[in-house]
Write an enzyme that holds these catalytic residues in place. Structure first.
Site, PDB file in Angstrom:
ATOM      1  N   LYS A  53      20.474   8.849  30.590  1.00 56.19           N
ATOM      2  CA  LYS A  53      20.919   7.663  29.850  1.00 56.19           C
ATOM      3  C   LYS A  53      21.703   6.737  30.791  1.00 56.19           C
ATOM      4  CE  LYS A  53      21.013  10.108  25.450  1.00 56.19           C
ATOM      5  NZ  LYS A  53      21.748  10.984  24.549  1.00 56.19           N
ATOM      6  N   GLN A  97      27.917  13.380  22.959  1.00 56.88           N
ATOM      7  CA  GLN A  97      26.700  14.180  23.137  1.00 56.88           C
ATOM      8  C   GLN A  97      26.794  15.460  22.299  1.00 56.88           C
ATOM      9  OE1 GLN A  97      23.885  13.238  24.904  1.00 56.88           O
ATOM     10  NE2 GLN A  97      22.954  15.092  24.101  1.00 56.88           N
ATOM     11  N   ASP A 120      25.219   5.514  18.349  1.00 60.36           N
ATOM     12  CA  ASP A 120      24.286   6.586  17.985  1.00 60.36           C
ATOM     13  C   ASP A 120      24.023   6.592  16.470  1.00 60.36           C
ATOM     14  OD1 ASP A 120      22.849   8.228  19.574  1.00 60.36           O
ATOM     15  OD2 ASP A 120      24.285   9.884  19.617  1.00 60.36           O
TER      16      ASP A 120
END
Ligand code: NAD
Length: 293
Positions: A53, A97, A120
């Site tokens: 990413k 994450q 997200d």
């Protein structure tokens, strides 16, 4: 029947082209879209995802920083860490994450990310906006699937759509979005999961299948309708002694067996995965733009 391979790369390149223009506009105002990515613990796969990413961000002239916290980080100190990032104007987006180490309550911690930086799309406020038909941030993987369908002109209106998997990250948001009155929605959606009796019955009648399960090669060609469209979200490692690494990555769909039977299918790798990173960029650029208003 010739099966079209729904590759993620051309879709991603097109979206990145559009994003470059937005990024240059922001730069004229001295704004560089920036992401803070937090990893708790030593999970190798998580580190790999986050580094890929970060690479994508720098390639497009955006900024990202990875914060690695020890696996014994307490819930309290992780929440404080997030709060500091919420208050740090340098970062427009925050990514936590997943999965987190077992002693940390993911749902509870995700609530601490500022909804305006939740690129997200996992904060309950942002998930609520999706349910209400007014999305702010759509989680990156469902958004990537929708972009693939759009790019390849796959009609969703009036179609029978089966989503397999009911996670907050993929299954639930995409099922909600595709059933709503959007250009990429208006389908009749069935959401299947571990307690679904006779999965075969639902998949066999579907015009579009979105598989987000985490079970390698679960969906076989005898479970799908001829001419249907298949989006395979799954990323599963299976042992393969013939490869140098000793494993290979496969989806939730038995890809080879679909060729010649379905109208289109995403490959794994090379399909949805690449889109997830691209949509993270897109959400971060949107966050930077919104925060500049
Ligand atoms: P999850 O484990 O949170 O959810 C899996 C869902 O599948 C559950 O809701 C469960 O009910 C359902 N399920 C499991 N076994 C089933 C079965 N036999 N029949 C029917 N339903 C079943 O997983 P997730 O986070 O939604 O991820 C799903 C898959 O997608 C995983 O392989 C993951 O690695 C992958 N993934 C890929 C990307 C990407 O960028 N391509 C992003 C996120 C997740």
């Amino acid at each position: 029947m010739e099966t079209i391979i729904l590759k993620g790369k051309p879709v991603s390149l097109k979206i990145k082209d559009d994003l470059s223009l937005k990024i240059s506009d922001l730069k004229k105002n001295n704004i560089i879209p920036s992401l803070a990515a937090i990893i708790v613990g030593d999970d190798a796969a998580s580190k790999l995802y986050v580094s890929s990413k970060a690479k994508a961000f720098s390639k497009l002239g955006c900024h990202s920083e990875v914060f690695e916290l020890p696996s014994d980080t307490s819930e309290h100190s992780l929440k404080e860490f997030i709060e500091d990032l919420n208050n740090n104007d340098k970062f427009h987006g925050i990514l936590l994450q997943l999965p987190l180490p077992k002693h940390l309550n993911e749902k509870d911690i995700l609530k601490n990310i500022s909804p305006s930086k939740d690129v997200d799309g996992l904060h309950p406020e942002n998930q609520g906006y999706i349910m209400q038909g007014d999305p702010r941030f759509i989680p990156c993987t469902p958004l990537g699937c929708l972009k693939i369908l759009d790019y390849y002109n796959i009609e969703t209106k009036g179609k029978d759509i089966v989503v397999i998997g009911r996670s907050n990250l993929v299954g639930k948001p995409i099922a909600s979005l595709m059933s709503q009155n959007f250009s990429f929605g208006n389908g009749t959606v069935t959401l299947c999961h571990t307690k679904t009796k006779n999965l075969h019955f639902y998949t066999k009648n579907a015009d579009i299948i979105i598989a987000a399960v985490g079970v390698p090669n679960l969906i076989k060609s005898d479970m799908v309708k001829e001419g249907s469209h298949i989006i395979d979200v799954g990323i599963n490692r299976i042992n393969d002694p013939t490869t140098q690494k000793g494993y290979k990555v496969v989806g939730d769909v038995d890809y080879e067996s679909m060729l010649g039977k379905v109208a289109s299918v995403t490959p794994v790798p090379g399909g949805v995965g690449i889109m997830t990173v691209t949509m993270l960029l897109s959400n971060t650029v949107d966050a930077a733009y919104n925060q500049s208003l």
